[in-house]
Motif scaffolding. Sequence first.
Motif, short mmCIF file in Angstrom:
data_model
loop_
_atom_site.label_atom_id
_atom_site.label_comp_id
_atom_site.label_asym_id
_atom_site.label_seq_id
_atom_site.Cartn_x
_atom_site.Cartn_y
_atom_site.Cartn_z
N LEU A 99 0.82 -1.21 0.00
CA LEU A 99 0.00 0.00 0.00
C LEU A 99 0.86 1.27 0.00
CD1 LEU A 99 -2.75 -0.99 2.61
CD2 LEU A 99 -3.08 -0.70 0.15
N TRP A 100 1.81 1.33 0.91
CA TRP A 100 2.65 2.51 1.01
C TRP A 100 3.56 2.67 -0.20
CZ3 TRP A 100 1.90 6.58 3.77
CH2 TRP A 100 1.19 6.50 4.97
N SER A 101 4.07 1.57 -0.71
CA SER A 101 4.96 1.63 -1.86
C SER A 101 4.26 2.22 -3.08
CB SER A 101 5.50 0.22 -2.18
OG SER A 101 6.30 0.24 -3.34
N VAL A 102 3.07 1.69 -3.40
CA VAL A 102 2.34 2.15 -4.58
C VAL A 102 1.96 3.63 -4.44
CG1 VAL A 102 0.19 1.90 -5.88
CG2 VAL A 102 1.45 -0.13 -5.17
N PHE A 103 1.48 4.02 -3.27
CA PHE A 103 1.04 5.40 -3.08
C PHE A 103 2.19 6.39 -3.21
CE2 PHE A 103 0.38 9.04 -0.23
CZ PHE A 103 -0.73 9.61 -0.85
N LEU A 104 3.32 6.10 -2.57
CA LEU A 104 4.42 7.06 -2.55
C LEU A 104 5.13 7.17 -3.90
CD1 LEU A 104 5.94 6.39 0.98
CD2 LEU A 104 4.62 8.38 0.23
N TYR A 105 5.29 6.04 -4.61
CA TYR A 105 5.98 6.19 -5.89
C TYR A 105 5.07 6.88 -6.91
CZ TYR A 105 4.13 2.20 -8.76
OH TYR A 105 3.39 1.33 -9.51
N ALA A 106 3.74 6.70 -6.80
CA ALA A 106 2.84 7.45 -7.67
C ALA A 106 2.94 8.94 -7.39
CB ALA A 106 1.40 6.96 -7.46
N LEU A 130 13.06 5.06 -4.56
CA LEU A 130 13.01 4.68 -3.15
C LEU A 130 11.63 4.15 -2.79
CD1 LEU A 130 14.98 4.99 -0.64
CD2 LEU A 130 13.65 7.02 -0.07
N ALA A 131 10.59 4.80 -3.30
CA ALA A 131 9.22 4.42 -2.95
C ALA A 131 8.78 3.15 -3.66
CB ALA A 131 8.27 5.57 -3.30
N MET A 132 9.14 2.99 -4.93
CA MET A 132 8.58 1.86 -5.67
C MET A 132 9.39 0.57 -5.52
SD MET A 132 9.29 2.68 -9.70
CE MET A 132 10.94 2.74 -10.40
N GLY A 133 10.50 0.64 -4.81
CA GLY A 133 11.38 -0.52 -4.71
C GLY A 133 10.76 -1.75 -4.07
N SER A 134 9.90 -1.57 -3.07
CA SER A 134 9.41 -2.73 -2.32
C SER A 134 8.12 -3.32 -2.87
CB SER A 134 9.19 -2.35 -0.85
OG SER A 134 8.21 -1.35 -0.74
N GLU A 135 7.52 -2.71 -3.89
CA GLU A 135 6.25 -3.22 -4.40
C GLU A 135 6.39 -4.61 -4.99
OE1 GLU A 135 3.05 -4.36 -6.68
OE2 GLU A 135 4.97 -3.91 -7.63
N TRP A 136 7.48 -4.85 -5.70
CA TRP A 136 7.68 -6.14 -6.37
C TRP A 136 7.81 -7.28 -5.36
CZ3 TRP A 136 11.72 -9.65 -6.20
CH2 TRP A 136 11.70 -10.66 -7.15
N SER A 137 8.68 -7.11 -4.37
CA SER A 137 8.94 -8.21 -3.44
C SER A 137 7.71 -8.59 -2.64
CB SER A 137 10.09 -7.84 -2.49
OG SER A 137 9.77 -6.71 -1.70
N THR A 138 6.87 -7.61 -2.30
CA THR A 138 5.66 -7.94 -1.54
C THR A 138 4.68 -8.74 -2.40
OG1 THR A 138 4.76 -5.75 -2.09
CG2 THR A 138 5.85 -5.98 0.03
N GLY A 139 4.56 -8.37 -3.67
CA GLY A 139 3.68 -9.11 -4.56
C GLY A 139 4.14 -10.54 -4.80
N VAL A 140 5.45 -10.70 -5.01
CA VAL A 140 6.01 -12.03 -5.23
C VAL A 140 5.85 -12.90 -3.99
CG1 VAL A 140 8.14 -13.32 -5.64
CG2 VAL A 140 7.62 -11.31 -7.03
N ALA A 141 6.10 -12.32 -2.82
CA ALA A 141 5.96 -13.08 -1.58
C ALA A 141 4.53 -13.54 -1.38
CB ALA A 141 6.41 -12.23 -0.39
N LEU A 142 3.56 -12.68 -1.68
CA LEU A 142 2.16 -13.05 -1.52
C LEU A 142 1.76 -14.19 -2.46
CD1 LEU A 142 0.40 -9.59 -1.06
CD2 LEU A 142 0.35 -11.50 0.54
#
Length: 450
Positions: A99-106, A130-142
Amino acid sequence: MQDTHTAQPLKTRWYDGLTPAHWNVLRGGFLGWIFDGFEALALVVVIAPMLKSLLAPAQLPSLPVYAGLVIGITLLGWGVGGLVGGILADYIGRKRMMLWSVFLYALFSGFTAFSNTFAVLCALRFLTGLAMGSEWSTGVALISETWPERARTKGAGFLQSGFGWGTLLAAVVWYILSSTHPLGAQTWRLMFIVGALPAFFVLYLRKGLSESEKWRQAVKEKRWNATPDPHSASLVSAGDKRPFTLKQLFAEPEALRRTLLTVLLSIITTTGWWAISSWLPTFTVSLAKASGAADAVAWGSRIAIIYTVGAILAYLLSGFIVDAIGRRAFLSLTFAGSLITTVITYRLTHTLGGMVVIAPINGFFTLGCAYAWMAIYPSELFTSSLRSTAISFVFNAARLIAWVFPILSGSMIKTFGGVSQAALIMSSCYVLGIFIPWFLPETQGKGMPD
């Protein structure tokens, strides 16, 4: 503890048993990765007009160097943000970090549209990364922790295809904008306005995603070992105070070995794409001008679209190929194909017709297969309590090293007198990628470690 869902009934279709909850997880990660893909290619396709509007006339002869600097700074921010976000996802949950990753990089992508100096542009690109870096890993982990075994690799490949669809969207949007020039020389700013739209996607994520039960259970039972290796498990007993997840990747011998080898493969992938294939539109424009094509600049966008189509095909097929031939063979063939197609692209292709043929094949390997493995393989090497840390480190730590290569690439283009020579020199990194996978364990058919 190993996943117990590895046994499959004969003639069972891979998608049997998938529920709406499974598809919601895929949809959330897929859409988030579309936005990341758009953001990544948007920077590449607008780099020339963007810098021409921000740099002083005396700086324009060194435009490739400044272009490499902007891309490198974005990668650096992406690496730092992904690493921090991946660690936090193992402590506070995958959904919250997404949630935070998507919002901040947008948000920061939108601000990029208002850059008025090169320094401001670099600062905003760092914050966006910096903001969009963690979006990928959370999606893959899920995906890894919620999908059943027979469908997991396919789901991961489909999720990864979101990046391809995002880059394709960026290529199409830029093709339209560069053909119509609604803001003249400042049209590039509209690309980043479009990049701000994912902020609204956060509203969907809040309702459509559920947290990983596999992660919750691992934390509840205090299973802190980094890998399913018995020796590693004996180093950290259940009930102990939780170790720092990033430290575990280096404290346990088997985890350290797996981490270093997969990070090296990730560096090769990242270097290959950002320092070689990202220059493909520029190289194509030079071919178009040399051939006297009337719409030379438009050919850069056309080839970017064709290249991305090849990558999307690889993403969609990767899960099926990986399950058929194994993880190590897939990796080795990926880097062999990347090396061969890069040589063909930059050494043997001299016409636009030839580029139309080789670009999707190059995209299949250097963008498609070369990134698909990271959505599948690292998740199988590490346990649930630190899976997000591990896969984000593998994916993003490469950027903490490889961010300098776009800068070096720009300097090499200037030094060696052309994109093709610089790309061919950088492509030598693929040779290492052919051999390294055979020093890692084969996880085909073994299931997900808990």
